[in-house]
Design a protein around this motif. Structure first.
Motif, PDB file in Angstrom:
ATOM      1  N   ALA A  27       0.809  -1.230   0.000  1.00  0.00           N
ATOM      2  CA  ALA A  27       0.000   0.000   0.000  1.00  0.00           C
ATOM      3  C   ALA A  27       0.836   1.270   0.000  1.00  0.00           C
ATOM      4  CB  ALA A  27      -0.935  -0.003   1.206  1.00  0.00           C
ATOM      5  N   HIS A  28       2.138   1.158   0.243  1.00  0.00           N
ATOM      6  CA  HIS A  28       2.979   2.359   0.374  1.00  0.00           C
ATOM      7  C   HIS A  28       4.248   2.181  -0.463  1.00  0.00           C
ATOM      8  CE1 HIS A  28       0.440   2.276   4.003  1.00  0.00           C
ATOM      9  NE2 HIS A  28       0.481   3.597   3.933  1.00  0.00           N
ATOM     10  N   PRO A  29       4.178   2.496  -1.750  1.00  0.00           N
ATOM     11  CA  PRO A  29       5.317   2.233  -2.641  1.00  0.00           C
ATOM     12  C   PRO A  29       6.568   3.042  -2.331  1.00  0.00           C
ATOM     13  CG  PRO A  29       3.601   3.470  -3.773  1.00  0.00           C
ATOM     14  CD  PRO A  29       3.009   3.016  -2.481  1.00  0.00           C
ATOM     15  N   ARG A  30       6.441   4.128  -1.571  1.00  0.00           N
ATOM     16  CA  ARG A  30       7.635   4.904  -1.221  1.00  0.00           C
ATOM     17  C   ARG A  30       8.356   4.342  -0.001  1.00  0.00           C
ATOM     18  NH1 ARG A  30       8.437   9.366  -4.201  1.00  0.00           N
ATOM     19  NH2 ARG A  30      10.185   9.887  -2.826  1.00  0.00           N
ATOM     20  N   VAL A  31       7.756   3.356   0.632  1.00  0.00           N
ATOM     21  CA  VAL A  31       8.376   2.747   1.808  1.00  0.00           C
ATOM     22  C   VAL A  31       9.227   1.567   1.356  1.00  0.00           C
ATOM     23  CG1 VAL A  31       7.955   1.588   4.007  1.00  0.00           C
ATOM     24  CG2 VAL A  31       6.497   3.497   3.303  1.00  0.00           C
ATOM     25  N   GLY A  32      10.506   1.603   1.707  1.00  0.00           N
ATOM     26  CA  GLY A  32      11.413   0.549   1.281  1.00  0.00           C
ATOM     27  C   GLY A  32      11.578  -0.565   2.284  1.00  0.00           C
ATOM     28  N   ALA A  33      11.329  -0.273   3.564  1.00  0.00           N
ATOM     29  CA  ALA A  33      11.505  -1.289   4.601  1.00  0.00           C
ATOM     30  C   ALA A  33      10.574  -0.988   5.765  1.00  0.00           C
ATOM     31  CB  ALA A  33      12.951  -1.330   5.087  1.00  0.00           C
ATOM     32  N   VAL A  34      10.138  -2.042   6.437  1.00  0.00           N
ATOM     33  CA  VAL A  34       9.234  -1.895   7.579  1.00  0.00           C
ATOM     34  C   VAL A  34       9.680  -2.831   8.698  1.00  0.00           C
ATOM     35  CG1 VAL A  34       7.185  -1.134   6.320  1.00  0.00           C
ATOM     36  CG2 VAL A  34       7.656  -3.573   6.527  1.00  0.00           C
ATOM     37  N   GLY A  35       9.350  -2.436   9.913  1.00  0.00           N
ATOM     38  CA  GLY A  35       9.610  -3.286  11.068  1.00  0.00           C
ATOM     39  C   GLY A  35       8.367  -3.361  11.925  1.00  0.00           C
ATOM     40  N   MET A  67      11.385  -6.235   7.058  1.00  0.00           N
ATOM     41  CA  MET A  67      10.984  -6.619   5.705  1.00  0.00           C
ATOM     42  C   MET A  67      11.285  -5.473   4.747  1.00  0.00           C
ATOM     43  SD  MET A  67       7.270  -7.901   4.205  1.00  0.00           S
ATOM     44  CE  MET A  67       7.229  -9.391   5.202  1.00  0.00           C
ATOM     45  N   ALA A  68      11.977  -5.787   3.655  1.00  0.00           N
ATOM     46  CA  ALA A  68      12.368  -4.776   2.670  1.00  0.00           C
ATOM     47  C   ALA A  68      11.919  -5.205   1.281  1.00  0.00           C
ATOM     48  CB  ALA A  68      13.882  -4.568   2.690  1.00  0.00           C
ATOM     49  N   ARG A  69      11.573  -4.206   0.463  1.00  0.00           N
ATOM     50  CA  ARG A  69      11.203  -4.515  -0.919  1.00  0.00           C
ATOM     51  C   ARG A  69      12.459  -4.645  -1.772  1.00  0.00           C
ATOM     52  NH1 ARG A  69       7.138  -1.963  -2.879  1.00  0.00           N
ATOM     53  NH2 ARG A  69       6.433  -0.793  -1.050  1.00  0.00           N
ATOM     54  N   ARG A  70      12.377  -5.487  -2.775  1.00  0.00           N
ATOM     55  CA  ARG A  70      13.550  -5.805  -3.583  1.00  0.00           C
ATOM     56  C   ARG A  70      14.134  -4.560  -4.258  1.00  0.00           C
ATOM     57  NH1 ARG A  70      16.145  -9.989  -5.227  1.00  0.00           N
ATOM     58  NH2 ARG A  70      14.697 -11.363  -4.145  1.00  0.00           N
ATOM     59  N   GLU A  71      13.273  -3.653  -4.744  1.00  0.00           N
ATOM     60  CA  GLU A  71      13.782  -2.459  -5.419  1.00  0.00           C
ATOM     61  C   GLU A  71      14.631  -1.607  -4.482  1.00  0.00           C
ATOM     62  OE1 GLU A  71       9.744  -3.462  -7.263  1.00  0.00           O
ATOM     63  OE2 GLU A  71      10.625  -3.378  -5.264  1.00  0.00           O
ATOM     64  N   ALA A  72      14.224  -1.513  -3.214  1.00  0.00           N
ATOM     65  CA  ALA A  72      14.996  -0.741  -2.239  1.00  0.00           C
ATOM     66  C   ALA A  72      16.339  -1.412  -1.958  1.00  0.00           C
ATOM     67  CB  ALA A  72      14.201  -0.583  -0.945  1.00  0.00           C
ATOM     68  N   ILE A  73      16.331  -2.729  -1.888  1.00  0.00           N
ATOM     69  CA  ILE A  73      17.575  -3.454  -1.663  1.00  0.00           C
ATOM     70  C   ILE A  73      18.540  -3.231  -2.823  1.00  0.00           C
ATOM     71  CG2 ILE A  73      18.592  -5.759  -1.421  1.00  0.00           C
ATOM     72  CD1 ILE A  73      15.982  -6.613  -0.068  1.00  0.00           C
ATOM     73  N   GLU A  74      17.999  -3.267  -4.035  1.00  0.00           N
ATOM     74  CA  GLU A  74      18.858  -3.099  -5.209  1.00  0.00           C
ATOM     75  C   GLU A  74      19.479  -1.704  -5.255  1.00  0.00           C
ATOM     76  OE1 GLU A  74      16.217  -4.112  -8.364  1.00  0.00           O
ATOM     77  OE2 GLU A  74      16.492  -6.278  -8.108  1.00  0.00           O
ATOM     78  N   LEU A  75      18.723  -0.670  -4.817  1.00  0.00           N
ATOM     79  CA  LEU A  75      19.258   0.689  -4.831  1.00  0.00           C
ATOM     80  C   LEU A  75      20.168   0.955  -3.641  1.00  0.00           C
ATOM     81  CD1 LEU A  75      16.218   2.872  -6.024  1.00  0.00           C
ATOM     82  CD2 LEU A  75      18.296   2.333  -7.280  1.00  0.00           C
ATOM     83  N   ALA A  76      19.803   0.460  -2.470  1.00  0.00           N
ATOM     84  CA  ALA A  76      20.605   0.710  -1.273  1.00  0.00           C
ATOM     85  C   ALA A  76      21.853  -0.151  -1.224  1.00  0.00           C
ATOM     86  CB  ALA A  76      19.765   0.477  -0.022  1.00  0.00           C
TER      87      ALA A  76
END
Length: 317
Positions: A125-133, A200-209
């Motif tokens: 629901a929040h595409p700008r969020v790259g990771a959550v805890g 939990m992190a989204r793959r796109e954020a992992i690839e950029l970070a």
């Protein structure tokens, strides 16, 4: 380019056409029984999302791999020939992961029902969020201090285990850094960092970070990674609707006096690496000299205190 203007990768579709939705990555070092408990609670929580689980074993000597083979054949096993630490172990596991989301999960956790799906739904629901805890509880049900602002040099004086925070937990400096000291939030919010005990992190954020910084053996790798995710243009959020229990400091890294003392050294080394990476550009800076001196003195005090604790510990009859 600032974090607010950096372009984001397109959001993932709700479901991937092939492979799992979520890859769970766990790093183990001589915590066979706790790992078995964590895996049991993960599978018993019956997430609706499709899972793959990757366990990276750092050369355990307690029969972990045999236990996994016998009790959890569906788990993918990565066996390292030495203890490479938490950050490198996570990177090894993420290299094997194929899910659109990656959940880093410690072996000393207990997963509550719905936690995995709640975190994934929030990222959906929040595409700008790259990771959550999630909300993290101690084994006695009290709140564990895992959600924080990104640390500044003041964190050395007002961190979670600092004497000033222990003596004066209501002081404004500790409360500004240690977000969990404020009134317990009921709604999700943007946090500086969340703990990799359940992140939990989204793959796109992992690839950029990029992967976790391999210089961090066990501590500060999650704080550093959350900072990198923010710098990559994504946000890090705390989602209290998801809950896990973290049976903290019961694993192989704190199982004995030698391991406990090594953990203290690793913690202070990690703090230095983070400070040097994000706050000091030159080793000749006066701030760098002050940081090295301050962390050295702090480490010496904590090491002496821990040595005394072990000396005064009651011996088994």
């Amino acid at each position: 380019m600032t974090a607010s203007t950096r372009p984001l990768a397109p959001a993932s579709p709700l479901r991937t056409p092939h492979g799992p939705e979520i890859s769970v990555v766990m790093v183990n070092y001589n915590t066979r029984d706790m790992l078995a408990r964590a895996l049991s609670t993960l599978f018993d929580s019956r997430p609706r999302a499709s899972l793959e689980v990757v366990v990276v074993d750092n050369a355990s000597r307690d029969g972990t791999l045999d236990m996994l083979r016998d009790r959890f054949p569906q788990v993918r096993r990565v066996a390292n020939d030495r203890n490479v630490g938490h950050a490198v172990g996570c990177n090894d596991g993420m290299a094997q992961a194929s899910g659109r989301y990656v959940l880093l999960l410690d072996t000393d956790t207990i997963v509550h029902e719905g936690a995995v799906d709640t975190l994934a739904a929030y990222l959906d629901a929040h595409p700008r969020v790259g990771a959550v805890g999630p909300k993290v509880l101690n084994i006695d049900g009290t709140l564990q201090g895992t959600v924080k602002s990104l640390p500044t040099p003041m964190a050395a004086l007002f961190g979670r285990h600092s004497p000033l925070t222990r003596l004066f937990p209501g002081n404004r400096f500790s409360r500004r850094y240690l977000v969990y000291l404020q009134e317990e939030p009921r709604r999700p919010f943007a946090a500086g960092s969340v703990s990799s005990c359940a992140l939990m992190a989204r793959r796109e954020a992992i690839e950029l970070a990029g992967p976790m910084d391999p210089r961090h053996f066990i501590y500060w790798d999650d704080v550093d990674w959350c900072r990198a995710i923010w710098e990559a243009g994504y946000e890090v959020h705390y989602v209290p609707q998801a809950t896990i229990v973290h049976d903290e400091h019961k694993g192989g890294s704190r199982a004995g006096r030698k391991q406990s003392l090594a953990s203290i050294v690793a913690f202070h080394r990690g703090a230095y690496l983070y400070y040097r990476k994000w706050h000091v550009r030159s080793a000749w800076s006066p701030a760098h000299v002050v940081a090295v001196a301050g962390l050295t003195v702090r480490a010496a005090i904590v090491l002496a205190s821990e040595q005394l604790r072990w000396l005064l510990r009651p011996r088994a009859a």
